[in-house]
Design a protein around this motif. Sequence first.
Motif, mmCIF file in Angstrom:
data_model
loop_
_atom_site.group_PDB
_atom_site.id
_atom_site.type_symbol
_atom_site.label_atom_id
_atom_site.label_comp_id
_atom_site.label_asym_id
_atom_site.label_seq_id
_atom_site.Cartn_x
_atom_site.Cartn_y
_atom_site.Cartn_z
ATOM 1 N N GLU A 1 43.866 31.821 42.130
ATOM 2 C CA GLU A 1 43.870 31.886 40.668
ATOM 3 C C GLU A 1 43.117 33.123 40.195
ATOM 4 O O GLU A 1 43.529 33.795 39.239
ATOM 5 N N ALA A 2 42.014 33.425 40.866
ATOM 6 C CA ALA A 2 41.215 34.601 40.491
ATOM 7 C C ALA A 2 42.044 35.873 40.586
ATOM 8 O O ALA A 2 41.952 36.755 39.717
ATOM 9 N N SER A 3 42.869 35.973 41.625
ATOM 10 C CA SER A 3 43.640 37.198 41.833
ATOM 11 C C SER A 3 44.606 37.455 40.684
ATOM 12 O O SER A 3 44.878 38.619 40.343
ATOM 13 N N ARG A 4 45.124 36.402 40.045
ATOM 14 C CA ARG A 4 46.064 36.605 38.947
ATOM 15 C C ARG A 4 45.376 37.265 37.750
ATOM 16 O O ARG A 4 45.921 38.191 37.138
ATOM 17 N N TYR A 5 44.183 36.783 37.430
ATOM 18 C CA TYR A 5 43.437 37.387 36.318
ATOM 19 C C TYR A 5 42.974 38.798 36.668
ATOM 20 O O TYR A 5 43.052 39.721 35.844
ATOM 21 N N LEU A 6 42.490 38.970 37.883
ATOM 22 C CA LEU A 6 41.971 40.272 38.280
ATOM 23 C C LEU A 6 43.080 41.310 38.374
ATOM 24 O O LEU A 6 42.863 42.490 38.078
ATOM 25 N N LEU A 7 44.291 40.884 38.768
ATOM 26 C CA LEU A 7 45.416 41.812 38.810
ATOM 27 C C LEU A 7 45.742 42.316 37.408
ATOM 28 O O LEU A 7 46.012 43.505 37.205
ATOM 29 N N ARG A 8 45.681 41.423 36.419
ATOM 30 C CA ARG A 8 45.904 41.854 35.030
ATOM 31 C C ARG A 8 44.854 42.886 34.615
ATOM 32 O O ARG A 8 45.161 43.866 33.939
ATOM 33 N N GLU A 9 43.620 42.656 35.028
ATOM 34 C CA GLU A 9 42.540 43.591 34.690
ATOM 35 C C GLU A 9 42.781 44.960 35.309
ATOM 36 O O GLU A 9 42.475 45.991 34.706
ATOM 37 N N CYS A 10 43.351 44.968 36.517
ATOM 38 C CA CYS A 10 43.497 46.213 37.263
ATOM 39 C C CYS A 10 44.814 46.931 36.994
ATOM 40 O O CYS A 10 45.005 48.053 37.462
ATOM 41 N N GLN A 11 45.707 46.300 36.264
ATOM 42 C CA GLN A 11 46.996 46.937 36.005
ATOM 43 C C GLN A 11 46.902 48.034 34.956
ATOM 44 O O GLN A 11 47.729 48.942 34.941
ATOM 45 N N GLY A 12 45.924 47.956 34.085
ATOM 46 C CA GLY A 12 45.742 49.014 33.095
ATOM 47 C C GLY A 12 45.077 50.228 33.718
ATOM 48 O O GLY A 12 44.603 50.200 34.858
ATOM 49 N N SER A 13 45.086 51.313 32.981
ATOM 50 C CA SER A 13 44.437 52.526 33.477
ATOM 51 C C SER A 13 42.913 52.388 33.374
ATOM 52 O O SER A 13 42.404 51.685 32.505
ATOM 53 N N GLY A 14 42.243 53.040 34.275
ATOM 54 C CA GLY A 14 40.782 53.061 34.217
ATOM 55 C C GLY A 14 40.108 51.777 34.639
ATOM 56 O O GLY A 14 39.044 51.432 34.122
ATOM 57 N N ALA A 15 40.717 51.049 35.587
ATOM 58 C CA ALA A 15 40.086 49.830 36.087
ATOM 59 C C ALA A 15 38.752 50.168 36.741
ATOM 60 O O ALA A 15 38.616 51.174 37.433
ATOM 61 N N SER A 16 37.764 49.328 36.524
ATOM 62 C CA SER A 16 36.425 49.582 37.063
ATOM 63 C C SER A 16 36.375 49.310 38.560
ATOM 64 O O SER A 16 37.222 48.593 39.118
ATOM 65 N N ALA A 17 35.367 49.879 39.198
ATOM 66 C CA ALA A 17 35.156 49.614 40.625
ATOM 67 C C ALA A 17 34.930 48.133 40.860
ATOM 68 O O ALA A 17 35.421 47.563 41.851
ATOM 69 N N GLN A 18 34.195 47.481 39.964
ATOM 70 C CA GLN A 18 33.916 46.050 40.116
ATOM 71 C C GLN A 18 35.192 45.234 40.099
ATOM 72 O O GLN A 18 35.371 44.319 40.911
ATOM 73 N N ALA A 19 36.107 45.571 39.178
ATOM 74 C CA ALA A 19 37.355 44.817 39.066
ATOM 75 C C ALA A 19 38.247 45.046 40.282
ATOM 76 O O ALA A 19 38.826 44.089 40.831
#
Length: 213
Positions: free
Chosen positions: A147-165
């Motif tokens: 479940e975590a991966s689905r939310y985190l993938l949304r976070e990382c799909q935009g430009s400028g994703a943070s190292a933490q994400a």
Amino acid sequence: MKHTLWSAWLVLLCGSCSPTEEFDRGLAAYEQGQYQAANRLFSACLKRQERVSEALFYKGRSLYEMNERDSLPAAVSAYRALVSRETGRDTALLYRAVENLGHTYYRLERYPQAFDSFYLTALVKPNTNAINYNLGVCLLALDRPREASRYLLRECQGSGASAQALAALSEAYLLSHRADSARIYVQQTLRQHPAYAPAVALQQELDSLTKNQ
């Protein structure tokens, strides 16, 4: 010594402050990192029943920044009082309080409550900055990596994703036994942030898994 003198000066001066001046001095103390003094001033505003919602919010922020054993539960109490007071109103302060309540719960390792707070924020303000990251790391802490991966993938799909994400997404894939996907994102993390320690550790873990296969 400077902190003690600052606090004493505020206490003496605000004996004659109007409620508005007291709130403004609390805000000034908060902005200067004088969180204990700010907390006292916002508490005084609450006793006077002046600017209650704003005082509760900044009292919560001050207590959160103090990050002491008793200050985080007190911050939760301040935010919950604000949410109760503002429920039914469409105010930016309410949404900020709910989001900050999530961060406070997370720091207290009360991950189910943190997730609920962030989820409520996402429902009413879906474009809140880093909200998918916050939801994802809560689910990681709850041992729900798929479940975590689905939310985190949304976070990382935009430009400028943070190292933490990026690293958190890699970890979620690794824990979900999706090593190939984990490797893609850990390599992306290291390309953008070569010295980011969690990504380096994940890369070593992935290399170890490959050697043992």
